[in-house]
Enzyme design. Structure first.
Site, PDB file in Angstrom:
ATOM      1  N   ILE A  41       0.434  -1.313   0.453  1.00 57.84           N
ATOM      2  CA  ILE A  41      -0.003   0.294  -0.066  1.00 57.84           C
ATOM      3  C   ILE A  41       0.683   1.177   0.176  1.00 57.84           C
ATOM      4  O   ILE A  41       0.725   2.585  -0.749  1.00 57.84           O
ATOM      5  CB  ILE A  41      -1.699   0.179   1.759  1.00 57.84           C
ATOM      6  CG1 ILE A  41      -1.874  -1.064   0.747  1.00 57.84           C
ATOM      7  CG2 ILE A  41      -1.450   1.362   0.926  1.00 57.84           C
ATOM      8  CD1 ILE A  41      -2.603  -1.154   2.399  1.00 57.84           C
ATOM      9  N   ASP A 101      16.501   2.835  10.009  1.00 54.23           N
ATOM     10  CA  ASP A 101      15.803   1.841  10.396  1.00 54.23           C
ATOM     11  C   ASP A 101      14.840   1.401  11.068  1.00 54.23           C
ATOM     12  O   ASP A 101      15.368   2.324  12.601  1.00 54.23           O
ATOM     13  CB  ASP A 101      16.850   1.469  10.436  1.00 54.23           C
ATOM     14  CG  ASP A 101      16.681  -0.147  10.959  1.00 54.23           C
ATOM     15  OD1 ASP A 101      15.788  -0.880  11.229  1.00 54.23           O
ATOM     16  OD2 ASP A 101      17.760  -1.269  10.742  1.00 54.23           O
ATOM     17  N   LYS A 115      -0.916  -2.885  17.148  1.00 54.08           N
ATOM     18  CA  LYS A 115      -1.588  -1.204  16.225  1.00 54.08           C
ATOM     19  C   LYS A 115      -3.139  -0.718  17.483  1.00 54.08           C
ATOM     20  O   LYS A 115      -3.703   0.575  17.192  1.00 54.08           O
ATOM     21  CB  LYS A 115      -2.809  -1.860  15.339  1.00 54.08           C
ATOM     22  CG  LYS A 115      -1.611  -2.765  13.929  1.00 54.08           C
ATOM     23  CD  LYS A 115      -1.220  -1.541  13.009  1.00 54.08           C
ATOM     24  CE  LYS A 115      -0.667  -1.864  12.318  1.00 54.08           C
ATOM     25  NZ  LYS A 115      -0.490  -0.543  11.585  1.00 54.08           N
ATOM     26  N   THR A 121      -1.029  -7.378  -0.013  1.00 51.61           N
ATOM     27  CA  THR A 121       0.275  -7.245  -0.281  1.00 51.61           C
ATOM     28  C   THR A 121       0.892  -8.377   0.481  1.00 51.61           C
ATOM     29  O   THR A 121       0.824  -9.084   0.390  1.00 51.61           O
ATOM     30  CB  THR A 121       0.214  -5.841   0.615  1.00 51.61           C
ATOM     31  OG1 THR A 121       0.260  -6.595   1.631  1.00 51.61           O
ATOM     32  CG2 THR A 121      -1.201  -5.234   0.681  1.00 51.61           C
TER      33      THR A 121
END
Length: 429
Positions: free
Chosen positions: A66, A116, A235, A274
């Site tokens: 995405i 990173d 999340k 994905t």
């Protein structure tokens, strides 16, 4: 001709070459159902547009999935896209990717910077370089598309700094990055529409309640760890932080006394085809990949393409109404929706998470700073020893050369003496 055909149908019935009506009906119904399902699962297209020429966008995860589709769409609209990637800008793959993106979009303002997200020191290095500028650099948008996901049944992975991998990449690195970039975001002129776009996932709904005391063990290294729990928890934490970050920005008093012009927008892009999703579905195994290929038609029907999944992100970037009013809103399928959990807006929970994350970062960075200092001293010691050894070798080589010279002279001296005696004898004669 059509009249004769209709007349023949009426008197003689269907011709023999015409397919069976019942079978034709089944095929038509099946294809219509598939088409309708695909249309529904593909999601809505972004209905909003916005002039992106000259706008500076920082985007993580912009080389695959995405994130890549979002970077392409932004570059096509003329934005200056800065890809924050794990590889250095000189990496051959990255050089080719950036050149291809420039060629496809005709936009030469596409760059790459090494960050990173599995290394807090790397995040600090980039963010510090970005804000260490006078006057402040232009920054219109930060898009946090990078994400890490361990497939089901996988083992817990820790970063070199000892933090659980998904917790670091999905939450802690973003927390660290936005925390350091905060002065640059707040310093943007009032007439600039600044947005922080934070993609999330509906898995946060199933996340266990956050226990910040457990985070003291470097990112939830608990006995009940599973890939699904860890991902959902990261999340949920990211959503709580995004809401709190909006309040952090709103609390800032601008020198011009004007309202804050930066807004956080949460986005749920949905399930897409994905690399991360494929790895999750295949469980990271060859047998899983084989089944994935066998049932690819089903996957294609039920999951979005990365381009369609990026539509909600583009809506969050371009919809004018999201640039006004309160920030911290959630977008799904190109429309504003409510969060499914109340604790996302819990200020006490957000405060505890913020403080615990700050302490964790401080502790890890101190440990890593000491390691780097020790490594630097050891390297300096090795360099000094190598330098001394080179000097000793040079001196010994010089002494050896002198000794060889003297030995050669001593060897040649009798020969020269003999020649002189012989010459003297000849003169006497």
């Amino acid at each position: 001709m059509p009249l004769a055909f209709v007349t023949s149908l009426y008197f003689d019935g269907l011709p023999p070459w015409f397919p069976d009506p019942y079978r034709l009906l089944k095929v038509t119904a099946t294809l219509t159902t598939l088409a309708a399902t695909k249309w529904y699962t593909s999601g809505r297209r972004n209905p909003s547009e916005r002039n992106m020429h000259g706008r500076v966008v920082l985007i993580t995860g912009g080389t695959s999935g995405i994130g890549a589709a979002t970077a392409l769409a932004l570059a096509q609209r003329g934005a200056q896209v800065v890809l924050l990637t794990r590889q250095p800008a000189s990496d051959p793959f990255l050089v080719e990717y950036v050149d291809d993106l420039r060629r496809r979009t005709g936009n030469q303002l596409v760059y790459a910077e090494q960050v990173d997200l599995a290394d807090l020191y790397s995040v600090r290095q980039f963010a510090t370089r970005w804000i260490d500028n006078a006057p402040p650099r232009r920054l219109d948008m930060v898009v946090l598309c990078a994400s890490a996901m361990v497939p089901p049944g996988g083992e817990r992975v820790a970063t070199p700094e000892g933090v659980e991998g998904m917790w670091m990449v999905n939450f802690l690195a973003n927390f660290h990055l936005l925390g350091i970039l905060s002065p640059a975001i707040r310093a943007q002129p009032f007439d600039r529409d600044v947005r922080i776009v934070v993609p999330t996932c509906s898995s946060y709904i199933a996340s266990p309640k956050l226990d910040v005391e457990a985070m003291g063990r470097k990112g939830w290294l608990d006995e009940e760890w599973t890939p699904a729990r860890a991902y959902a928890r990261s999340k949920l934490a990211l959503m709580i932080f995004a809401k709190a970050y909006q309040k952090h920005l709103d609390a800032y008093k601008r020198p011009d006394q004007l309202p804050m012009n930066a807004r956080v927008v949460l986005v749920d892009p949905g399930l897409a085809r994905t690399p991360g999703t494929r790895r999750w579905l295949t469980r990271g195994s060859l047998w899983g990949l084989l089944l994935y290929l066998v049932f690819y038609l089903l996957v294609w029907v039920l999951l979005k393409s990365p381009t369609m999944a990026a539509q909600s992100l583009l809506y969050a970037m371009m919809e004018s109404s999201l640039g006004r009013g309160a920030g911290g809103r959630l977008v799904k399928e190109c429309m504003e929706v409510d969060c499914a959990r109340k604790d996302v807006d819990d200020e006490d929970e957000a405060k505890k998470l913020w403080e615990a994350s700050d302490k964790l970062i401080e502790r890890v960075e101190k440990e890593q700073a000491l390691k780097r200092a020790r490594a630097k001293k050891e390297q300096e010691k090795r360099d000094e020893e190598a330098k001394n050894a080179a000097q000793v070798e040079e001196i010994e080589s010089l002494i050896g050369s002198i000794k060889k010279g003297k030995a050669k002279e001593a060897k040649e001296a009798p020969k020269k003496g003999g020649k002189k005696a012989k010459t003297a004898g000849n003169n006497v004669k």
